[in-house]
Design an enzyme around this catalytic site. Structure first.
Site, mmCIF file in Angstrom:
data_model
loop_
_atom_site.group_PDB
_atom_site.id
_atom_site.type_symbol
_atom_site.label_atom_id
_atom_site.label_comp_id
_atom_site.label_asym_id
_atom_site.label_seq_id
_atom_site.Cartn_x
_atom_site.Cartn_y
_atom_site.Cartn_z
ATOM 1 C CD GLU A 349 -21.681 -44.927 -6.704
ATOM 2 O OE1 GLU A 349 -21.789 -44.743 -5.628
ATOM 3 O OE2 GLU A 349 -22.269 -45.239 -7.568
ATOM 4 C CD1 TRP A 352 -22.846 -41.203 -6.741
ATOM 5 C CD2 TRP A 352 -23.930 -39.453 -5.835
ATOM 6 N NE1 TRP A 352 -23.954 -40.979 -7.360
ATOM 7 C CE2 TRP A 352 -24.762 -39.916 -6.655
ATOM 8 C CE3 TRP A 352 -24.342 -38.425 -4.950
ATOM 9 C CZ2 TRP A 352 -26.291 -39.670 -6.864
ATOM 10 C CZ3 TRP A 352 -25.623 -38.087 -5.092
ATOM 11 C CH2 TRP A 352 -26.526 -38.658 -5.913
ATOM 12 C CD1 TRP A 381 -38.533 -35.538 12.992
ATOM 13 C CD2 TRP A 381 -39.028 -37.134 11.509
ATOM 14 N NE1 TRP A 381 -38.117 -34.962 11.793
ATOM 15 C CE2 TRP A 381 -38.251 -35.908 11.094
ATOM 16 C CE3 TRP A 381 -39.306 -38.265 10.770
ATOM 17 C CZ2 TRP A 381 -38.021 -36.421 9.618
ATOM 18 C CZ3 TRP A 381 -38.849 -38.306 9.552
ATOM 19 C CH2 TRP A 381 -38.037 -37.230 8.844
ATOM 20 C CG ASN A 416 -24.419 -47.239 -1.378
ATOM 21 O OD1 ASN A 416 -24.555 -46.540 -0.637
ATOM 22 N ND2 ASN A 416 -25.235 -47.412 -2.801
ATOM 23 C CD1 TRP A 434 -34.285 -36.200 8.642
ATOM 24 C CD2 TRP A 434 -31.871 -36.082 8.696
ATOM 25 N NE1 TRP A 434 -33.863 -34.875 8.410
ATOM 26 C CE2 TRP A 434 -32.452 -34.727 8.537
ATOM 27 C CE3 TRP A 434 -30.535 -36.281 8.933
ATOM 28 C CZ2 TRP A 434 -31.574 -33.536 8.484
ATOM 29 C CZ3 TRP A 434 -29.734 -35.169 8.945
ATOM 30 C CH2 TRP A 434 -30.202 -33.793 8.682
ATOM 31 C CD1 TRP A 457 -27.205 -41.356 7.565
ATOM 32 C CD2 TRP A 457 -29.358 -41.676 7.806
ATOM 33 N NE1 TRP A 457 -27.394 -42.546 8.095
ATOM 34 C CE2 TRP A 457 -28.610 -42.870 8.454
ATOM 35 C CE3 TRP A 457 -30.719 -41.782 7.977
ATOM 36 C CZ2 TRP A 457 -29.461 -43.778 9.049
ATOM 37 C CZ3 TRP A 457 -31.451 -42.938 8.673
ATOM 38 C CH2 TRP A 457 -30.710 -44.086 8.917
HETATM 39 P P1 FAD Z 1 -17.742 -48.462 -3.523
HETATM 40 O O1 FAD Z 1 -19.037 -48.958 -4.157
HETATM 41 O O2 FAD Z 1 -16.443 -49.386 -3.870
HETATM 42 O O3 FAD Z 1 -17.284 -47.110 -3.740
HETATM 43 C C1 FAD Z 1 -16.062 -46.528 -3.889
HETATM 44 C C2 FAD Z 1 -16.008 -45.313 -3.164
HETATM 45 O O4 FAD Z 1 -16.754 -44.116 -3.616
HETATM 46 C C3 FAD Z 1 -16.322 -45.345 -1.715
HETATM 47 O O5 FAD Z 1 -15.416 -46.171 -0.839
HETATM 48 C C4 FAD Z 1 -16.826 -44.147 -1.204
HETATM 49 O O6 FAD Z 1 -15.547 -43.448 -0.953
HETATM 50 C C5 FAD Z 1 -17.410 -43.305 -2.594
HETATM 51 N N1 FAD Z 1 -18.693 -43.655 -2.549
HETATM 52 C C6 FAD Z 1 -19.542 -44.834 -3.092
HETATM 53 N N2 FAD Z 1 -20.835 -44.362 -2.741
HETATM 54 C C7 FAD Z 1 -21.123 -43.221 -2.366
HETATM 55 C C8 FAD Z 1 -22.143 -42.514 -1.856
HETATM 56 N N3 FAD Z 1 -23.327 -42.540 -2.045
HETATM 57 N N4 FAD Z 1 -21.783 -41.176 -1.188
HETATM 58 C C9 FAD Z 1 -20.615 -41.094 -1.292
HETATM 59 N N5 FAD Z 1 -19.535 -41.468 -1.503
HETATM 60 C C10 FAD Z 1 -19.596 -42.739 -2.101
HETATM 61 N N6 FAD Z 1 -19.888 -43.440 2.864
HETATM 62 C C11 FAD Z 1 -18.814 -43.210 3.466
HETATM 63 O O7 FAD Z 1 -17.558 -43.185 2.906
HETATM 64 N N7 FAD Z 1 -18.818 -42.571 4.764
HETATM 65 C C12 FAD Z 1 -20.137 -42.673 5.358
HETATM 66 O O8 FAD Z 1 -20.296 -42.289 6.728
HETATM 67 C C13 FAD Z 1 -21.479 -42.943 4.489
HETATM 68 N N8 FAD Z 1 -22.398 -43.059 4.867
HETATM 69 C C14 FAD Z 1 -23.654 -43.361 4.368
HETATM 70 C C15 FAD Z 1 -24.972 -43.233 4.862
HETATM 71 C C16 FAD Z 1 -26.194 -43.770 4.228
HETATM 72 C C17 FAD Z 1 -27.666 -43.395 4.679
HETATM 73 C C18 FAD Z 1 -25.906 -43.953 2.749
HETATM 74 C C19 FAD Z 1 -27.004 -44.428 1.796
HETATM 75 C C20 FAD Z 1 -24.612 -43.954 2.101
HETATM 76 C C21 FAD Z 1 -23.409 -43.726 3.059
HETATM 77 N N9 FAD Z 1 -22.265 -43.834 2.474
HETATM 78 C C22 FAD Z 1 -21.164 -43.448 3.081
HETATM 79 C C23 FAD Z 1 -22.059 -43.988 0.929
HETATM 80 C C24 FAD Z 1 -21.564 -45.599 0.740
HETATM 81 O O9 FAD Z 1 -22.722 -46.518 1.220
HETATM 82 C C25 FAD Z 1 -20.261 -45.982 1.041
HETATM 83 O O10 FAD Z 1 -19.352 -45.085 0.455
HETATM 84 C C26 FAD Z 1 -20.020 -47.259 0.312
HETATM 85 O O11 FAD Z 1 -21.115 -48.372 0.795
HETATM 86 C C27 FAD Z 1 -18.768 -48.012 1.029
HETATM 87 O O12 FAD Z 1 -18.520 -49.114 0.279
HETATM 88 P P2 FAD Z 1 -17.395 -49.400 -0.718
HETATM 89 O O13 FAD Z 1 -16.026 -48.695 -0.234
HETATM 90 O O14 FAD Z 1 -17.266 -50.885 -1.163
HETATM 91 O O15 FAD Z 1 -17.906 -48.650 -2.089
#
Ligand code: FAD
Length: 542
Positions: A349, A352, A381, A416, A434, A457
């Protein structure tokens, strides 16, 4: 188009920066919205080292531009979080006798002039900063670079946001990756090959040699007060109270949250009001959240993920520290990024996060309103204000969507899997643009991050790099049963449904919904799914 993105221009221009700066009286570290910590901060550590070497004081500058906040659709929650963290930083820096000078400046296009005039008034010789990869910020830094040259100041910019900086991982023909798995394979190979370099911990600033005496020229800077809010971004007192409780500020808190993620079990109750540090969850490495992450990460009914995103987005904790902590938990000298272990999945993650920053830096057009897949630029849209409002308010009549949107509106954060469900619902079921969802998320999220939000998105809308195929449309009801098997998530955020159980909770029959005062679904999934497929197959036509 991948021609010379602005971050490469900035790096190239650095070679032409002033070689021998003018003799002066200070070194300045310009702290940005995304590097709010003094621990393991590359630009700050380098600035401190230089100050010690040159025997002149170090000043930390934080410039707040309300117009920038507006231009980036930054949420009130995020700005409040920034200010709360700044207050912690001011105190820590105070302990080291390093002043934090905060200034608010508008209009945004004159920020470079303002910064360089401040550098002049501090008689600064060298400016240190971590790179921000967003286009406007890179253009601003290019201007600062040009103006500092005229003043004999040498700027030094550092890569700090990612574990592997943008631009290093390339395809065989030297292009940036637009598909995650080959990027991730190279990411882990490169990281493990030079692990000490990528994960090196930067020291905290030196407490003595560069410190400022209160009676010196810059002494009064130590006393500049911090703003409590930014005009136009004030939070309601009740919302602020929730934010302070759910997302406490400071690097020590972030480290504690990381440590609890590595060492404690998930909790299921009281999701809406969970204080990440309250609750004596049982300490058990065998069952800790990170070790269960591969199996449990998609369960919204428990806090199975780290919830570190607000801290990572604001730079309150460094991603390097997160990786180092996983290595020490696993007792390994290399980084595990395998799909089967909890630790490996979590590391992926973080990869990512790097991937989307790399995409933003190399294909800046994605953040300027363009889809990565240009062939989908003219999908037709729907225009439907009522549907958009129902989605924003969590009143669509689809419980999982409503619970998720209400979680966002109360906590400034969303799980997420739920982000994927609501984004897919907006773009495919409602067939709304979107960009509207992307903007609303930024306006509400405490972890709003341009690269990850845009990436998420565009993935959901099938327009991005490595996107969800347009015909693979989530069924919100089956997603609901998988992501919230106990129903705790829906019951927490949709109190109208708190007495329902089983399938009725995920898809309440009309009569039950009417009786409980819960809206009927605003669309019928099976019908609108077909509409979305038709539109994507023939963009621009019905
Ligand atoms: P964990 O599951 O603990 O993951 C650890 C860290 O990895 C996160 O804190 C984050 O920094 C990173 N991470 C995890 N998943 C992703 C991912 N898919 N993409 C990029 N980084 C990721 N994340 C943001 O930080 N800011 C946003 O504005 C954001 N907008 C999102 C919008 C959409 C539509 C989607 C589908 C995802 C988005 N995410 C965003 C990614 C992800 O949803 C969040 O990072 C995650 O839910 C944060 O929760 P956590 O810290 O418990 O994540």
């Amino acid at each position: 188009v991948q021609a010379n993105p602005p971050f490469l221009r900035l790096l190239a221009e650095m070679r032409n920066a002033v070689r021998n700066p003018q003799p002066g009286k200070s070194i300045v570290y310009w702290m940005r919205m995304g590097d709010l910590r003094i621990v393991d901060n590359r630009a700050l550590a380098a600035a401190s080292k230089q100050a010690v070497q040159d025997k002149i004081p170090l000043i930390v500058l934080f410039l707040l531009s309300p117009q920038d906040c507006l231009a980036h659709d930054m949420s009130k929650q995020r700005i409040d979080f920034v200010l709360r963290n700044l207050s912690e930083i001011k105190e820590s820096l105070g302990g080291l006798n390093i002043p934090l000078f905060t200034v608010s400046h508008t209009p945004r296009h004159t920020v470079p002039l303002k910064v360089v005039s401040l550098l002049e008034s501090f008689q600064c010789t060298r400016l240190f900063a971590n790179i921000e990869y967003e286009v406007d910020e890179l253009r601003r830094d290019l201007k600062v670079l040009a103006l500092s040259k005229e003043k004999g100041v040498r700027p030094h910019y550092f890569h700090d946001r990612c574990i592997i900086e943008p631009g290093l991982i390339k395809t065989k023909d030297g292009r940036a990756h637009a598909v995650y798995s080959p990027y991730q394979k190279k990411w882990i190979a490169m990281l493990n090959e030079s692990i000490d370099t990528y994960l090196e911990e930067s020291p905290i600033p030196d407490a003595n040699s560069s410190s400022i005496r209160q009676d010196s020229t810059f002494g009064p800077l130590c006393n500049t007060p911090l703003p409590h809010s930014v005009e136009g971004f004030e939070l309601d007192p009740a919302d602020r109270e929730t934010m302070v409780k759910v997302w406490p500020a400071g690097s020590a808190v972030a480290q504690e949250i990381l440590s609890r993620f590595l060492k404690t079990k998930a909790r299921s109750s009281q999701l809406g009001t969970t204080d990440p540090l309250a609750d004596g969850a049982e300490i058990s490495n065998k069952k800790s959240r990170i070790l269960m992450y591969a199996e449990k990460r998609d369960s919204g009914n428990q806090d199975t993920t780290s919830r570190l995103s607000p801290y990572l987005a604001a730079g309150v904790i460094s991603p390097r520290e997160c990786i180092r902590a996983t290595m020490s938990l696993a007792g390994l000298k290399k980084v595990d990024a395998g799909r089967t272990t909890g630790i490996g999945r979590w590391v992926q993650e973080l990869a990512w996060r790097d991937f989307y920053t790399n995409v933003l830096a190399n294909f800046p057009r994605v953040s300027m309103g363009r889809p990565y897949q240009e062939k989908l630029a003219n999908v037709r849209w729907e225009v439907n204000e009522e549907h958009l409002a129902a989605w924003k308010q969590g009143k669509t009549g689809i419980p999982i969507v409503d619970a998720a949107m209400r979680q966002l509106n109360t906590m400034g954060w969303m799980h997420n899997r739920m982000r994927m469900i609501v984004a897919m619902f907006l773009t495919k079921d409602l067939l709304l643009d979107w960009h509207l969802g992307e903007q609303y998320f930024m306006e509400q999220l405490i972890d709003g991050d341009l690269a990850s939000n845009n990436g998420g998105w565009q993935w959901s809308a099938s327009t991005g790099v490595d996107p969800a195929p347009y015909f693979r449309i989530f069924n919100p009801y089956t997603q609901s049963a998988k992501a919230d098997p106990t129903g705790d998530y829906i019951r927490t955020y949709v109190p109208e449904l708190k007495n329902l159980r089983g399938p009725e909770l995920h898809n309440p029959p009309m009569k039950v919904a009417d009786k409980l005062g819960y809206p009927r679904p605003i669309v019928v999934h099976a019908e609108v799914r077909e509409r979305a497929i038709r539109r994507y197959q023939n963009p621009g036509q019905e």
